[in-house]
Design a protein around this motif. Structure first.
Motif, PDB file in Angstrom:
ATOM      1  N   ARG A  92     -29.565   8.508 -23.789  1.00  0.00           N
ATOM      2  CA  ARG A  92     -29.250   8.613 -25.217  1.00  0.00           C
ATOM      3  C   ARG A  92     -29.373   7.252 -25.902  1.00  0.00           C
ATOM      4  NH1 ARG A  92     -26.099  12.207 -28.014  1.00  0.00           N
ATOM      5  NH2 ARG A  92     -25.269  13.070 -26.049  1.00  0.00           N
ATOM      6  N   GLU A  93     -28.803   6.223 -25.290  1.00  0.00           N
ATOM      7  CA  GLU A  93     -28.808   4.890 -25.893  1.00  0.00           C
ATOM      8  C   GLU A  93     -30.224   4.317 -25.967  1.00  0.00           C
ATOM      9  OE1 GLU A  93     -24.333   3.466 -24.451  1.00  0.00           O
ATOM     10  OE2 GLU A  93     -26.078   3.174 -23.148  1.00  0.00           O
ATOM     11  N   ASN A  94     -31.028   4.587 -24.946  1.00  0.00           N
ATOM     12  CA  ASN A  94     -32.408   4.119 -24.962  1.00  0.00           C
ATOM     13  C   ASN A  94     -33.210   4.788 -26.067  1.00  0.00           C
ATOM     14  OD1 ASN A  94     -33.548   2.146 -22.854  1.00  0.00           O
ATOM     15  ND2 ASN A  94     -32.107   3.356 -21.617  1.00  0.00           N
ATOM     16  N   ILE A  95     -33.015   6.067 -26.267  1.00  0.00           N
ATOM     17  CA  ILE A  95     -33.752   6.789 -27.305  1.00  0.00           C
ATOM     18  C   ILE A  95     -33.381   6.271 -28.694  1.00  0.00           C
ATOM     19  CG2 ILE A  95     -34.089   9.041 -28.408  1.00  0.00           C
ATOM     20  CD1 ILE A  95     -33.721  10.308 -25.638  1.00  0.00           C
ATOM     21  N   LEU A  96     -32.099   5.983 -28.897  1.00  0.00           N
ATOM     22  CA  LEU A  96     -31.626   5.557 -30.214  1.00  0.00           C
ATOM     23  C   LEU A  96     -31.955   4.098 -30.528  1.00  0.00           C
ATOM     24  CD1 LEU A  96     -28.040   7.149 -30.278  1.00  0.00           C
ATOM     25  CD2 LEU A  96     -30.138   8.037 -31.293  1.00  0.00           C
ATOM     26  N   LEU A  97     -32.367   3.336 -29.511  1.00  0.00           N
ATOM     27  CA  LEU A  97     -32.470   1.889 -29.653  1.00  0.00           C
ATOM     28  C   LEU A  97     -33.378   1.457 -30.803  1.00  0.00           C
ATOM     29  CD1 LEU A  97     -31.525  -0.788 -28.412  1.00  0.00           C
ATOM     30  CD2 LEU A  97     -33.549  -0.709 -26.931  1.00  0.00           C
ATOM     31  N   GLY A  98     -34.592   2.011 -30.862  1.00  0.00           N
ATOM     32  CA  GLY A  98     -35.535   1.583 -31.889  1.00  0.00           C
ATOM     33  C   GLY A  98     -35.024   1.837 -33.293  1.00  0.00           C
ATOM     34  N   ALA A  99     -34.494   3.038 -33.528  1.00  0.00           N
ATOM     35  CA  ALA A  99     -33.980   3.384 -34.853  1.00  0.00           C
ATOM     36  C   ALA A  99     -32.788   2.506 -35.228  1.00  0.00           C
ATOM     37  CB  ALA A  99     -33.595   4.857 -34.903  1.00  0.00           C
ATOM     38  N   GLN A 100     -31.961   2.176 -34.230  1.00  0.00           N
ATOM     39  CA  GLN A 100     -30.789   1.342 -34.510  1.00  0.00           C
ATOM     40  C   GLN A 100     -31.198  -0.094 -34.833  1.00  0.00           C
ATOM     41  OE1 GLN A 100     -28.539   2.082 -30.919  1.00  0.00           O
ATOM     42  NE2 GLN A 100     -27.257   3.620 -31.917  1.00  0.00           N
ATOM     43  N   ILE A 101     -32.172  -0.627 -34.106  1.00  0.00           N
ATOM     44  CA  ILE A 101     -32.639  -1.991 -34.364  1.00  0.00           C
ATOM     45  C   ILE A 101     -33.190  -2.109 -35.778  1.00  0.00           C
ATOM     46  CG2 ILE A 101     -34.452  -3.663 -33.773  1.00  0.00           C
ATOM     47  CD1 ILE A 101     -34.015  -2.907 -30.840  1.00  0.00           C
ATOM     48  N   LYS A 102     -33.905  -1.068 -36.210  1.00  0.00           N
ATOM     49  CA  LYS A 102     -34.467  -1.062 -37.563  1.00  0.00           C
ATOM     50  C   LYS A 102     -33.431  -0.684 -38.619  1.00  0.00           C
ATOM     51  CE  LYS A 102     -38.823  -2.276 -37.405  1.00  0.00           C
ATOM     52  NZ  LYS A 102     -39.334  -3.400 -38.230  1.00  0.00           N
ATOM     53  N   GLY A 103     -32.204  -0.358 -38.178  1.00  0.00           N
ATOM     54  CA  GLY A 103     -31.168   0.032 -39.123  1.00  0.00           C
ATOM     55  C   GLY A 103     -31.434   1.368 -39.773  1.00  0.00           C
ATOM     56  N   GLU A 104     -32.120   2.254 -39.052  1.00  0.00           N
ATOM     57  CA  GLU A 104     -32.521   3.527 -39.628  1.00  0.00           C
ATOM     58  C   GLU A 104     -31.888   4.719 -38.919  1.00  0.00           C
ATOM     59  OE1 GLU A 104     -36.715   3.772 -40.052  1.00  0.00           O
ATOM     60  OE2 GLU A 104     -36.873   1.936 -41.217  1.00  0.00           O
ATOM     61  N   TRP A 105     -30.833   4.484 -38.167  1.00  0.00           N
ATOM     62  CA  TRP A 105     -30.118   5.604 -37.566  1.00  0.00           C
ATOM     63  C   TRP A 105     -29.096   6.119 -38.571  1.00  0.00           C
ATOM     64  CZ3 TRP A 105     -30.460   9.444 -34.642  1.00  0.00           C
ATOM     65  CH2 TRP A 105     -29.334  10.153 -34.196  1.00  0.00           C
ATOM     66  N   SER A 106     -29.174   7.377 -38.884  1.00  0.00           N
ATOM     67  CA  SER A 106     -28.302   7.964 -39.892  1.00  0.00           C
ATOM     68  C   SER A 106     -28.066   9.420 -39.547  1.00  0.00           C
ATOM     69  CB  SER A 106     -28.943   7.861 -41.280  1.00  0.00           C
ATOM     70  OG  SER A 106     -30.162   8.593 -41.303  1.00  0.00           O
ATOM     71  N   ASP A 124     -30.242  17.680 -21.048  1.00  0.00           N
ATOM     72  CA  ASP A 124     -29.262  17.612 -19.964  1.00  0.00           C
ATOM     73  C   ASP A 124     -29.265  16.255 -19.256  1.00  0.00           C
ATOM     74  OD1 ASP A 124     -28.522  20.254 -20.442  1.00  0.00           O
ATOM     75  OD2 ASP A 124     -30.040  21.050 -19.066  1.00  0.00           O
ATOM     76  N   LEU A 125     -30.069  15.306 -19.763  1.00  0.00           N
ATOM     77  CA  LEU A 125     -30.212  14.015 -19.086  1.00  0.00           C
ATOM     78  C   LEU A 125     -29.680  12.853 -19.917  1.00  0.00           C
ATOM     79  CD1 LEU A 125     -33.899  14.441 -17.822  1.00  0.00           C
ATOM     80  CD2 LEU A 125     -31.795  15.010 -16.589  1.00  0.00           C
ATOM     81  N   LEU A 126     -29.047  13.142 -21.041  1.00  0.00           N
ATOM     82  CA  LEU A 126     -28.718  12.097 -22.009  1.00  0.00           C
ATOM     83  C   LEU A 126     -27.737  11.055 -21.487  1.00  0.00           C
ATOM     84  CD1 LEU A 126     -28.502  14.206 -25.297  1.00  0.00           C
ATOM     85  CD2 LEU A 126     -30.373  12.742 -24.518  1.00  0.00           C
ATOM     86  N   GLU A 127     -26.880  11.414 -20.528  1.00  0.00           N
ATOM     87  CA  GLU A 127     -25.890  10.463 -20.010  1.00  0.00           C
ATOM     88  C   GLU A 127     -26.345   9.797 -18.713  1.00  0.00           C
ATOM     89  OE1 GLU A 127     -23.598   9.717 -22.113  1.00  0.00           O
ATOM     90  OE2 GLU A 127     -24.378  11.346 -23.369  1.00  0.00           O
ATOM     91  N   ARG A 128     -27.553  10.089 -18.282  1.00  0.00           N
ATOM     92  CA  ARG A 128     -28.086   9.430 -17.092  1.00  0.00           C
ATOM     93  C   ARG A 128     -28.667   8.060 -17.439  1.00  0.00           C
ATOM     94  NH1 ARG A 128     -31.247  13.854 -13.269  1.00  0.00           N
ATOM     95  NH2 ARG A 128     -29.621  15.465 -13.263  1.00  0.00           N
ATOM     96  N   TYR A 129     -28.912   7.270 -16.390  1.00  0.00           N
ATOM     97  CA  TYR A 129     -29.527   5.962 -16.542  1.00  0.00           C
ATOM     98  C   TYR A 129     -30.972   6.035 -16.027  1.00  0.00           C
ATOM     99  CZ  TYR A 129     -24.950   4.089 -17.690  1.00  0.00           C
ATOM    100  OH  TYR A 129     -23.757   3.851 -18.318  1.00  0.00           O
ATOM    101  N   PRO A 130     -31.843   5.125 -16.474  1.00  0.00           N
ATOM    102  CA  PRO A 130     -33.255   5.191 -16.074  1.00  0.00           C
ATOM    103  C   PRO A 130     -33.477   5.312 -14.569  1.00  0.00           C
ATOM    104  CG  PRO A 130     -33.019   3.626 -17.859  1.00  0.00           C
ATOM    105  CD  PRO A 130     -31.617   4.063 -17.482  1.00  0.00           C
ATOM    106  N   ARG A 131     -32.650   4.638 -13.771  1.00  0.00           N
ATOM    107  CA  ARG A 131     -32.841   4.678 -12.315  1.00  0.00           C
ATOM    108  C   ARG A 131     -32.619   6.072 -11.744  1.00  0.00           C
ATOM    109  NH1 ARG A 131     -27.926   2.258 -13.274  1.00  0.00           N
ATOM    110  NH2 ARG A 131     -26.081   3.297 -12.425  1.00  0.00           N
ATOM    111  N   GLU A 132     -31.976   6.932 -12.504  1.00  0.00           N
ATOM    112  CA  GLU A 132     -31.696   8.293 -12.057  1.00  0.00           C
ATOM    113  C   GLU A 132     -32.762   9.294 -12.490  1.00  0.00           C
ATOM    114  OE1 GLU A 132     -26.875   8.422 -12.062  1.00  0.00           O
ATOM    115  OE2 GLU A 132     -27.810   8.239 -14.051  1.00  0.00           O
ATOM    116  N   LEU A 133     -33.842   8.789 -13.079  1.00  0.00           N
ATOM    117  CA  LEU A 133     -34.892   9.650 -13.607  1.00  0.00           C
ATOM    118  C   LEU A 133     -36.192   9.480 -12.828  1.00  0.00           C
ATOM    119  CD1 LEU A 133     -34.459   8.894 -17.435  1.00  0.00           C
ATOM    120  CD2 LEU A 133     -33.325  10.695 -16.091  1.00  0.00           C
ATOM    121  N   SER A 134     -37.009  10.513 -12.847  1.00  0.00           N
ATOM    122  CA  SER A 134     -38.356  10.409 -12.294  1.00  0.00           C
ATOM    123  C   SER A 134     -39.244   9.644 -13.276  1.00  0.00           C
ATOM    124  CB  SER A 134     -38.939  11.808 -12.063  1.00  0.00           C
ATOM    125  OG  SER A 134     -39.170  12.445 -13.318  1.00  0.00           O
TER     126      SER A 134
END
Length: 248
Positions: A92-106, A124-134
């Motif tokens: 979740r945090e990785n997906i939101l990162l770009g929009a948050q950096i640009k100040g465009e998360w709303s 169903d994967l939003l709380e996982r970390y990259p190492r837990e993904l394929s």
């Protein structure tokens, strides 16, 4: 939308200088995908990084709609080969990162977020970390991040090369599905001929050391997956390979 005019890039100085790109001009039209393809070391990734503002050219200019490109004001989505995910942040945090950096998360982007993660099978994967993904799942997270940003310009550096052939083809289809909804201006670096033919309406062949754009060809098969097994698609692939090798 994006134009490189007489761009050259040198690394180092004096006797140690390395000429990576020489006097290269190229334009990516708004709402299209252009693929950069060529042998390793011909400057494809360097040119992409110039477009992202990560590498300053030794000579030449880079403009967007005629204005010098400025990553601070332009929304640029950059998808590197290793997906660019932060290991200590959740999906979740990785997906939101770009929009948050640009100040465009709303709150208006919440529905876009929910739609994206559902389409990409990430709900169903939003709380996982990259190492837990394929690898394929990590790539989907990277795509979700850049498309959530609704970028003016999308730069992709061999984004599917680390995946196996079946997953790579699947991710190409996912990309096309997302791209057709936003038609974001895209510059794609790839060394896979079939990937360039599948995704890009125009293909720029780079050759030489230092690298130059030797030829730009139109591609009638972009975005139409039904052609991937056709004889005409295969024949154009062979033609493109010959151009990369300098034989045509």
């Amino acid at each position: 939308m994006l134009c490189f005019s007489g761009v050259s890039v040198d690394y180092g100085t004096g006797a140690d200088v390395v000429h990576a790109i020489a006097d290269t001009s190229l334009c990516v039209e708004r709402g299209t995908v252009l693929a950069l393809i060529g042998a390793s070391g011909c400057g494809k990734s360097t040119l992409l990084r110039v477009g992202a503002g990560l590498v300053q050219p030794t000579a030449g200019t880079i403009t967007s709609d005629g204005v010098p490109i400025d990553p601070r004001t332009l929304r640029i989505g950059f998808l590197p080969q290793n997906y660019g995910l932060l290991a200590w942040k959740t999906v979740r945090e990785n997906i939101l990162l770009g929009a948050q950096i640009k100040g465009e998360w709303s709150t208006e982007r919440v529905s876009a977020f929910d739609e994206l993660v559902a389409e990409l099978g990430l709900s169903d994967l939003l709380e996982r970390y990259p190492r837990e993904l394929s690898g394929g799942q990590q790539q989907r997270v990277g795509l979700a991040r850049v498309f959530l940003l609704s970028p003016d310009l999308l730069l992709m550096d061999e984004p599917f090369s680390a995946l196996d052939a079946i997953t790579r083809e699947s991710m190409q289809e996912v990309f096309l599905s997302l791209w057709k909804k936003q038609a974001v201006t895209t510059l794609l670096v790839t060394h896979y001929v079939e990937e360039a033919l599948t995704l890009a309406g125009r293909i720029a062949v780079m050759r030489g050391t230092p690298g130059r754009v030797a030829e730009i060809m139109d591609n009638p098969y972009a975005g139409d997956l039904a052609h991937r097994s056709s004889q005409a698609f295969f024949a154009m692939g062979q033609e493109l390979r010959a151009k990369i090798a300098g034989g045509v």
